[in-house]
Write a protein that holds these residues in place. Structure first.
Motif, mmCIF file in Angstrom:
data_model
loop_
_atom_site.group_PDB
_atom_site.id
_atom_site.type_symbol
_atom_site.label_atom_id
_atom_site.label_comp_id
_atom_site.label_asym_id
_atom_site.label_seq_id
_atom_site.Cartn_x
_atom_site.Cartn_y
_atom_site.Cartn_z
ATOM 1 N N GLN A 32 31.000 23.575 43.433
ATOM 2 C CA GLN A 32 30.339 24.765 43.889
ATOM 3 C C GLN A 32 29.060 25.143 43.014
ATOM 4 O O GLN A 32 29.153 24.988 41.817
ATOM 5 N N GLN A 33 28.039 25.405 43.921
ATOM 6 C CA GLN A 33 26.752 25.565 43.187
ATOM 7 C C GLN A 33 26.723 27.317 42.794
ATOM 8 O O GLN A 33 26.289 27.604 41.705
ATOM 9 N N TYR A 34 27.611 28.075 43.461
ATOM 10 C CA TYR A 34 27.581 29.210 43.083
ATOM 11 C C TYR A 34 29.007 29.714 43.188
ATOM 12 O O TYR A 34 29.699 29.430 43.972
ATOM 13 N N VAL A 35 29.534 30.864 42.274
ATOM 14 C CA VAL A 35 30.737 31.470 42.368
ATOM 15 C C VAL A 35 30.547 33.057 42.344
ATOM 16 O O VAL A 35 29.642 33.602 41.600
ATOM 17 N N VAL A 36 31.289 33.657 43.492
ATOM 18 C CA VAL A 36 31.074 35.143 43.366
ATOM 19 C C VAL A 36 32.494 35.691 42.885
ATOM 20 O O VAL A 36 33.753 35.303 43.416
ATOM 21 N N LEU A 37 32.584 36.614 41.872
ATOM 22 C CA LEU A 37 33.654 37.340 41.496
ATOM 23 C C LEU A 37 33.556 38.812 41.298
ATOM 24 O O LEU A 37 32.294 39.276 41.502
ATOM 25 N N GLN A 38 34.729 39.595 41.809
ATOM 26 C CA GLN A 38 34.570 40.950 41.621
ATOM 27 C C GLN A 38 35.542 41.449 40.437
ATOM 28 O O GLN A 38 36.761 40.809 40.425
ATOM 29 N N VAL A 39 35.053 42.631 39.448
ATOM 30 C CA VAL A 39 35.928 43.035 38.715
ATOM 31 C C VAL A 39 36.104 44.416 38.961
ATOM 32 O O VAL A 39 35.085 45.069 38.984
ATOM 33 N N ILE A 40 37.051 45.095 38.892
ATOM 34 C CA ILE A 40 37.233 46.574 38.995
ATOM 35 C C ILE A 40 37.380 47.009 37.404
ATOM 36 O O ILE A 40 38.145 46.991 36.599
ATOM 37 N N LEU A 41 36.521 48.127 37.057
ATOM 38 C CA LEU A 41 36.385 48.718 35.906
ATOM 39 C C LEU A 41 36.801 49.772 36.002
ATOM 40 O O LEU A 41 36.463 50.775 36.955
ATOM 41 N N LYS A 42 37.721 50.589 35.393
ATOM 42 C CA LYS A 42 38.251 51.855 35.570
ATOM 43 C C LYS A 42 37.700 52.817 34.210
ATOM 44 O O LYS A 42 37.991 52.378 32.952
ATOM 45 N N GLU A 43 37.230 53.779 34.453
ATOM 46 C CA GLU A 43 36.860 54.737 33.615
ATOM 47 C C GLU A 43 37.872 55.291 32.842
ATOM 48 O O GLU A 43 38.709 55.671 33.568
ATOM 49 N N LYS A 44 37.634 55.457 31.531
ATOM 50 C CA LYS A 44 38.945 56.277 30.774
ATOM 51 C C LYS A 44 38.791 57.933 31.229
ATOM 52 O O LYS A 44 37.859 58.325 31.740
ATOM 53 N N MET A 45 40.002 58.430 31.191
ATOM 54 C CA MET A 45 40.198 60.019 31.587
ATOM 55 C C MET A 45 39.540 60.567 30.881
ATOM 56 O O MET A 45 38.867 61.565 31.144
ATOM 57 N N TRP A 46 39.619 60.472 29.580
ATOM 58 C CA TRP A 46 38.909 61.241 28.549
ATOM 59 C C TRP A 46 37.916 60.358 27.739
ATOM 60 O O TRP A 46 38.187 59.305 27.532
ATOM 61 N N GLY A 47 36.787 60.900 27.650
ATOM 62 C CA GLY A 47 35.897 60.227 26.674
ATOM 63 C C GLY A 47 34.928 59.600 27.624
ATOM 64 O O GLY A 47 34.811 59.461 29.059
#
Length: 70
Positions: free
Chosen positions: A2-17
């Motif tokens: 494939q010429q292109y690849v699309v990915l998704q990543v879910i980032l979870k913010e820390k509860m504190w900080g």
């Protein structure tokens, strides 16, 4: 290949900080594609709150487009 690849990543913010609790998963996704001969072409993010979720902060969805090199 494939010429292109699309990915998704879910980032979870820390509860504190500040910062994301799982930046290594984003880094791994980028490095995995680089090892396959792709470079990061575009990245966009969308944020969603998670009020009321026990132990959770906001979620950030990173959508990445990788372009084949060479």
């Amino acid at each position: 290949m494939q010429q292109y690849v699309v990915l998704q990543v879910i980032l979870k913010e820390k509860m504190w900080g500040a910062g994301s609790g799982n930046l290594p998963s984003l880094e791994k996704a980028i490095n995995d594609q680089a090892a396959k001969g792709y470079r990061l072409h575009t990245i966009t993010t969308a944020s969603s709150g998670s009020k009321g979720v026990i132990g959770g902060g906001d979620r950030i969805q990173a959508t990445m487009v990788f372009e084949r090199i060479g």
